[in-house]
Design a protein around this motif. Structure first.
Motif, mmCIF file in Angstrom:
data_model
loop_
_atom_site.group_PDB
_atom_site.id
_atom_site.type_symbol
_atom_site.label_atom_id
_atom_site.label_comp_id
_atom_site.label_asym_id
_atom_site.label_seq_id
_atom_site.Cartn_x
_atom_site.Cartn_y
_atom_site.Cartn_z
ATOM 1 N N LEU A 27 -2.347 -8.091 -2.726
ATOM 2 C CA LEU A 27 -0.972 -7.646 -3.037
ATOM 3 C C LEU A 27 -0.322 -8.566 -4.180
ATOM 4 O O LEU A 27 0.560 -8.154 -5.031
ATOM 5 N N THR A 28 -0.373 -9.959 -3.997
ATOM 6 C CA THR A 28 -0.243 -10.826 -5.083
ATOM 7 C C THR A 28 -0.378 -10.464 -6.229
ATOM 8 O O THR A 28 0.235 -10.520 -7.296
ATOM 9 N N VAL A 29 -1.788 -10.564 -6.432
ATOM 10 C CA VAL A 29 -2.276 -10.009 -7.729
ATOM 11 C C VAL A 29 -1.854 -8.737 -8.273
ATOM 12 O O VAL A 29 -1.506 -8.622 -9.494
ATOM 13 N N ALA A 30 -1.702 -7.810 -7.340
ATOM 14 C CA ALA A 30 -1.102 -6.497 -7.758
ATOM 15 C C ALA A 30 0.311 -6.620 -8.452
ATOM 16 O O ALA A 30 0.618 -6.150 -9.300
ATOM 17 N N LYS A 31 1.218 -7.607 -7.796
ATOM 18 C CA LYS A 31 2.528 -7.624 -8.236
ATOM 19 C C LYS A 31 2.520 -8.287 -9.431
ATOM 20 O O LYS A 31 3.127 -7.828 -10.356
ATOM 21 N N GLU A 32 1.651 -9.276 -9.653
ATOM 22 C CA GLU A 32 1.744 -10.136 -10.961
ATOM 23 C C GLU A 32 1.095 -9.196 -12.022
ATOM 24 O O GLU A 32 1.623 -9.579 -13.298
ATOM 25 N N ASN A 33 0.528 -7.928 -11.738
ATOM 26 C CA ASN A 33 -0.038 -7.159 -13.009
ATOM 27 C C ASN A 33 0.526 -5.718 -12.948
ATOM 28 O O ASN A 33 0.212 -4.799 -13.570
ATOM 29 N N ASN A 34 1.843 -5.582 -12.356
ATOM 30 C CA ASN A 34 2.548 -4.556 -12.469
ATOM 31 C C ASN A 34 1.947 -3.505 -11.732
ATOM 32 O O ASN A 34 2.144 -2.262 -12.117
ATOM 33 N N ILE A 35 1.239 -3.506 -10.652
ATOM 34 C CA ILE A 35 0.532 -2.394 -9.989
ATOM 35 C C ILE A 35 1.425 -2.065 -8.732
ATOM 36 O O ILE A 35 1.991 -2.907 -8.002
ATOM 37 N N LYS A 36 1.901 -0.715 -9.049
ATOM 38 C CA LYS A 36 2.847 -0.012 -8.017
ATOM 39 C C LYS A 36 2.106 0.622 -6.807
ATOM 40 O O LYS A 36 2.975 1.110 -5.901
ATOM 41 N N TYR A 37 0.851 0.996 -7.140
ATOM 42 C CA TYR A 37 0.192 1.892 -6.110
ATOM 43 C C TYR A 37 -1.036 1.042 -5.863
ATOM 44 O O TYR A 37 -2.044 0.929 -6.963
ATOM 45 N N ILE A 38 -1.640 0.811 -4.565
ATOM 46 C CA ILE A 38 -2.894 0.236 -4.348
ATOM 47 C C ILE A 38 -3.549 0.715 -3.254
ATOM 48 O O ILE A 38 -2.882 1.247 -2.283
ATOM 49 N N ALA A 39 -4.958 0.964 -3.355
ATOM 50 C CA ALA A 39 -5.634 1.511 -2.152
ATOM 51 C C ALA A 39 -6.451 0.557 -1.615
ATOM 52 O O ALA A 39 -7.410 -0.031 -2.434
ATOM 53 N N PHE A 40 -6.544 0.245 -0.192
ATOM 54 C CA PHE A 40 -7.500 -0.627 0.272
ATOM 55 C C PHE A 40 -8.334 0.046 1.114
ATOM 56 O O PHE A 40 -8.381 1.129 1.703
ATOM 57 N N PRO A 41 -9.571 -0.240 1.230
ATOM 58 C CA PRO A 41 -10.742 0.010 2.228
ATOM 59 C C PRO A 41 -10.589 -0.852 3.333
ATOM 60 O O PRO A 41 -9.632 -1.608 3.389
ATOM 61 N N ALA A 42 -11.201 -0.689 4.360
ATOM 62 C CA ALA A 42 -11.138 -1.719 5.410
ATOM 63 C C ALA A 42 -11.830 -2.712 5.286
ATOM 64 O O ALA A 42 -13.297 -2.952 5.679
ATOM 65 N N ILE A 43 -11.306 -3.780 4.694
ATOM 66 C CA ILE A 43 -12.146 -4.910 4.261
ATOM 67 C C ILE A 43 -13.018 -5.593 5.518
ATOM 68 O O ILE A 43 -12.248 -5.726 6.595
ATOM 69 N N SER A 44 -13.925 -6.066 5.308
ATOM 70 C CA SER A 44 -14.949 -6.744 6.339
ATOM 71 C C SER A 44 -15.425 -5.852 7.565
ATOM 72 O O SER A 44 -16.176 -6.528 8.529
ATOM 73 N N CYS A 45 -14.907 -4.577 7.458
ATOM 74 C CA CYS A 45 -15.508 -3.852 8.665
ATOM 75 C C CYS A 45 -16.878 -3.212 8.460
ATOM 76 O O CYS A 45 -17.202 -2.645 9.495
ATOM 77 N N GLY A 46 -17.366 -3.611 7.369
ATOM 78 C CA GLY A 46 -18.839 -2.958 7.341
ATOM 79 C C GLY A 46 -19.662 -3.941 7.626
ATOM 80 O O GLY A 46 -19.607 -4.430 8.867
ATOM 81 N N VAL A 47 -20.767 -4.360 6.792
ATOM 82 C CA VAL A 47 -21.873 -5.431 7.245
ATOM 83 C C VAL A 47 -21.007 -6.807 7.503
ATOM 84 O O VAL A 47 -21.955 -7.597 8.272
ATOM 85 N N PHE A 48 -20.063 -6.867 7.248
ATOM 86 C CA PHE A 48 -19.412 -8.356 7.605
ATOM 87 C C PHE A 48 -18.897 -8.227 9.222
ATOM 88 O O PHE A 48 -18.701 -9.272 9.424
ATOM 89 N N GLY A 49 -19.022 -6.916 9.851
ATOM 90 C CA GLY A 49 -18.918 -6.962 11.065
ATOM 91 C C GLY A 49 -17.689 -7.241 11.803
ATOM 92 O O GLY A 49 -17.564 -7.657 13.006
ATOM 93 N N TYR A 50 -16.692 -7.293 11.122
ATOM 94 C CA TYR A 50 -15.139 -7.528 11.809
ATOM 95 C C TYR A 50 -14.710 -6.378 12.671
ATOM 96 O O TYR A 50 -14.917 -5.170 12.221
ATOM 97 N N PRO A 51 -14.393 -6.505 13.937
ATOM 98 C CA PRO A 51 -14.038 -5.606 14.758
ATOM 99 C C PRO A 51 -12.775 -4.714 14.459
ATOM 100 O O PRO A 51 -11.851 -5.125 13.726
ATOM 101 N N TYR A 52 -13.017 -3.296 14.161
ATOM 102 C CA TYR A 52 -12.195 -2.356 13.711
ATOM 103 C C TYR A 52 -10.481 -2.811 14.185
ATOM 104 O O TYR A 52 -9.581 -2.715 13.520
ATOM 105 N N GLY A 53 -10.255 -2.740 15.545
ATOM 106 C CA GLY A 53 -9.011 -3.078 16.119
ATOM 107 C C GLY A 53 -8.231 -4.188 15.396
ATOM 108 O O GLY A 53 -7.027 -4.261 15.030
#
Length: 194
Positions: A125-151
Motif C-alpha cells: 500500500l505504501t509503494v502504491a501511494k508513492e506511485n499514485n496507484i488508486k486501484y490495487i488488487a491483492f491475491p491471498a499472500i502466503s496462502c499457497g505453497v507458503f502454507g499460511y492458514p486462510y483464516g
C-alpha cells in the motif's frame, strides 16, 4: 473480468474514500483503468518468477517483467525483495499498469509470520501511494505453497488494509479458489462494518 465487482457480498467500506471489493477470479485479468492500477505479485525473494500466482503473473506479463525484475538490485546474494518488503515494476502485457511484488512469509519457518505478512500488505500500500496507484488488487499472500492458514491470513490482510488504505480508492482481493474466497468474505463481514 475487468472492473466488474461482485455486488453485495464482497463489497465493504474501508473509510470515507476507500472501498474493499472481494472477487473470485484470475488476478492476471484484473484491471480498472490501465494507468493508475496495480496487481500484487506474491513473489519469492529472487523476483524472477516461480509457481502459482507468481508464475501466472510472469507468464501473462511476458518476458519483459522478468527483465525488469532482474534489474532490481540484489540487497544480498539472490535476494531482490526481502520478506515483507515491496517493489514496483510496469505491468507490460498485463491489463493492469503496474505490478507490485511482495514476499510473504513461509508460515512454518518465519519467526513472526503475522508481522511479516502485515508488513507485506502495508508496504504494498505504501509503494502504491508513492506511485499514485488508486486501484490495487491483492491475491491471498502466503496462502499457497507458503502454507499460511486462510483464516489467520485473512484477519491480518483485512485489518492491515483497513488501517493503511486511506489514499487508495479501491482495494480488491482477486482470489482464485472458492475456499479462500469464502474465508475472506466471512472474515470481512466479521472485521469490517458494512
Amino acid at each position: 473480468m475487468a472492473s466488474a465487482a461482485a455486488a453485495g457480498d464482497g463489497q465493504f467500506k474501508l473509510s470515507q474514500t476507500s472501498v474493499l471489493k472481494i472477487n473470485k477470479g484470475d488476478i492476471t485479468q484484473w484491471f480498472i483503468d490501465g494507468s493508475s492500477d496495480a496487481i500484487v505479485n506474491p513473489a519469492n525473494q529472487r523476483m524472477l518468477g516461480g509457481g502459482g500466482a507468481d508464475g501466472a503473473i510472469h507468464r501473462a506479463a511476458g518476458p519483459e517483467l522478468r527483465e525488469a525484475c532482474f534489474k532490481v538490485p540484489e540487497v544480498q546474494p539472490g535476494v531482490r525483495c526481502p520478506t515483507g518488503e515491496a517493489k514496483i515494476t510496469p505491468g507490460f502485457k498485463l491489463p493492469a499498469s503496474h505490478v507490485i511484488h511482495t514476499v510473504g512469509p513461509i508460515y512454518d519457518s518465519d519467526k513472526d509470520p503475522k508481522g511479516s505478512l502485515r508488513n507485506a500488505y502495508k508496504n504494498c500500500l505504501t509503494v502504491a501511494k508513492e506511485n499514485n496507484i488508486k486501484y490495487i488488487a491483492f491475491p491471498a499472500i502466503s496462502c499457497g505453497v507458503f502454507g499460511y492458514p486462510y483464516g489467520e491470513a485473512a484477519t491480518v490482510a483485512l485489518s492491515t488494509i483497513k488501517e493503511f488504505a486511506n489514499d487508495i480508492t479501491e482495494v480488491h482481493f482477486v482470489l482464485f479458489s472458492d475456499d479462500i474466497y469464502d474465508v475472506w468474505v466471512k472474515k470481512a463481514k466479521e472485521l469490517l462494518q458494512v
